[in-house]
Design a protein around this motif. Sequence first.
Motif, mmCIF file in Angstrom:
data_model
loop_
_atom_site.group_PDB
_atom_site.id
_atom_site.type_symbol
_atom_site.label_atom_id
_atom_site.label_comp_id
_atom_site.label_asym_id
_atom_site.label_seq_id
_atom_site.Cartn_x
_atom_site.Cartn_y
_atom_site.Cartn_z
ATOM 1 N N UNK A 79 0.849 -1.193 0.000
ATOM 2 C CA UNK A 79 0.000 0.000 0.000
ATOM 3 C C UNK A 79 0.880 1.237 0.000
ATOM 4 N N UNK A 80 0.314 2.328 -0.457
ATOM 5 C CA UNK A 80 1.048 3.601 -0.454
ATOM 6 C C UNK A 80 0.182 4.666 0.204
ATOM 7 N N UNK A 81 0.830 5.690 0.718
ATOM 8 C CA UNK A 81 0.118 6.763 1.405
ATOM 9 C C UNK A 81 0.661 8.104 0.912
ATOM 10 N N UNK A 82 -0.156 8.809 0.125
ATOM 11 C CA UNK A 82 0.245 10.109 -0.415
ATOM 12 C C UNK A 82 0.033 11.256 0.566
ATOM 13 N N UNK A 83 -0.616 10.984 1.693
ATOM 14 C CA UNK A 83 -0.946 12.066 2.618
ATOM 15 C C UNK A 83 -0.010 12.155 3.814
ATOM 16 N N UNK A 84 0.732 11.123 4.095
ATOM 17 C CA UNK A 84 1.626 11.153 5.258
ATOM 18 C C UNK A 84 2.891 11.949 4.945
ATOM 19 N N UNK A 88 4.899 7.285 2.198
ATOM 20 C CA UNK A 88 5.410 5.930 2.418
ATOM 21 C C UNK A 88 4.736 4.894 1.529
ATOM 22 N N UNK A 89 5.518 3.881 1.161
ATOM 23 C CA UNK A 89 5.029 2.646 0.553
ATOM 24 C C UNK A 89 5.323 1.568 1.577
ATOM 25 N N UNK A 90 4.306 0.769 1.917
ATOM 26 C CA UNK A 90 4.454 -0.232 2.967
ATOM 27 C C UNK A 90 4.126 -1.618 2.427
ATOM 28 N N UNK A 91 4.959 -2.594 2.760
ATOM 29 C CA UNK A 91 4.740 -3.995 2.396
ATOM 30 C C UNK A 91 4.448 -4.732 3.699
ATOM 31 N N UNK A 92 3.282 -5.420 3.762
ATOM 32 C CA UNK A 92 2.855 -6.087 5.002
ATOM 33 C C UNK A 92 2.379 -7.510 4.742
ATOM 34 N N UNK A 93 2.383 -8.306 5.817
ATOM 35 C CA UNK A 93 1.852 -9.664 5.795
ATOM 36 C C UNK A 93 0.357 -9.612 6.112
ATOM 37 N N UNK A 99 6.795 -5.706 6.591
ATOM 38 C CA UNK A 99 7.996 -6.316 6.028
ATOM 39 C C UNK A 99 8.993 -5.229 5.655
ATOM 40 N N UNK A 100 8.495 -4.184 4.993
ATOM 41 C CA UNK A 100 9.379 -3.097 4.550
ATOM 42 C C UNK A 100 8.611 -1.802 4.396
ATOM 43 N N UNK A 101 9.310 -0.704 4.622
ATOM 44 C CA UNK A 101 8.775 0.636 4.372
ATOM 45 C C UNK A 101 9.706 1.340 3.404
ATOM 46 N N UNK A 102 9.132 2.025 2.446
ATOM 47 C CA UNK A 102 9.893 2.821 1.488
ATOM 48 C C UNK A 102 9.328 4.233 1.517
ATOM 49 N N UNK A 103 10.190 5.213 1.677
ATOM 50 C CA UNK A 103 9.713 6.594 1.594
ATOM 51 C C UNK A 103 10.022 7.136 0.205
ATOM 52 N N UNK A 104 9.159 8.030 -0.258
ATOM 53 C CA UNK A 104 9.394 8.664 -1.550
ATOM 54 C C UNK A 104 9.192 10.160 -1.423
ATOM 55 N N UNK A 105 9.591 10.904 -2.455
ATOM 56 C CA UNK A 105 9.648 12.352 -2.401
ATOM 57 C C UNK A 105 8.289 12.972 -2.101
ATOM 58 N N UNK A 106 8.292 13.986 -1.265
ATOM 59 C CA UNK A 106 7.059 14.652 -0.843
ATOM 60 C C UNK A 106 6.387 15.354 -2.022
ATOM 61 N N UNK A 107 7.144 15.725 -3.037
ATOM 62 C CA UNK A 107 6.574 16.422 -4.187
ATOM 63 C C UNK A 107 6.030 15.465 -5.241
ATOM 64 N N UNK A 108 6.212 14.166 -5.044
ATOM 65 C CA UNK A 108 5.705 13.160 -5.972
ATOM 66 C C UNK A 108 4.376 12.613 -5.481
ATOM 67 N N UNK A 109 3.571 12.125 -6.430
ATOM 68 C CA UNK A 109 2.272 11.538 -6.102
ATOM 69 C C UNK A 109 2.101 10.238 -6.879
#
Length: 162
Positions: A79-84, A88-93, A99-109
């Motif tokens: 899942x991804x969250x454009x509002x936080x 963040x992009x989160x991979x879960x069981x 499992x993993x968290x990935x952050x991406x640029x605040x100016x990207x959507x």
Amino acid sequence: MKASKNSLSPTIQMRNSGFTLIELMVTIAVLAIIVGIAAPSISTQLANQRVKSTTATLANALKEAKAESIIRRQNVTLSYNNTSTPKMITVTTPDSKTIANYSYNVKSTITDSESKNPITFEPSKRVESTVYTICDENAAATPRQVSISKLANISIINSGSC
């Protein structure tokens, strides 16, 4: 034979002592024009780089989710969250263990074609096909797309609209 500065007349010494105010102002004006022309191009390149970076982050997260679902022999959700902040992009069981968290640029959507957020990878290498579009707050940036087939093949496309 070298002429020393002391042997020159005072008039010649004053002429060769440095830049005039007019020369300095012309140089600054030329630099300002060059910077004015280059600035929009540089900001567009930075926006394109942000889109490219976010696209690579999303593709890596999708690949990890696919691999983890096969290794763990269970469904894995991305899942991804454009509002936080940070985004963040989160991979879960299935039991909501991260499992993993990935952050991406605040100016990207990130947006997906059919509002399938989150997306679930099955251990049988199946997933609902989806196309993610990555955009930047700078409208001049070229959007990119990450597409996932039903067999969880992930590909990056340089197209889309924001």
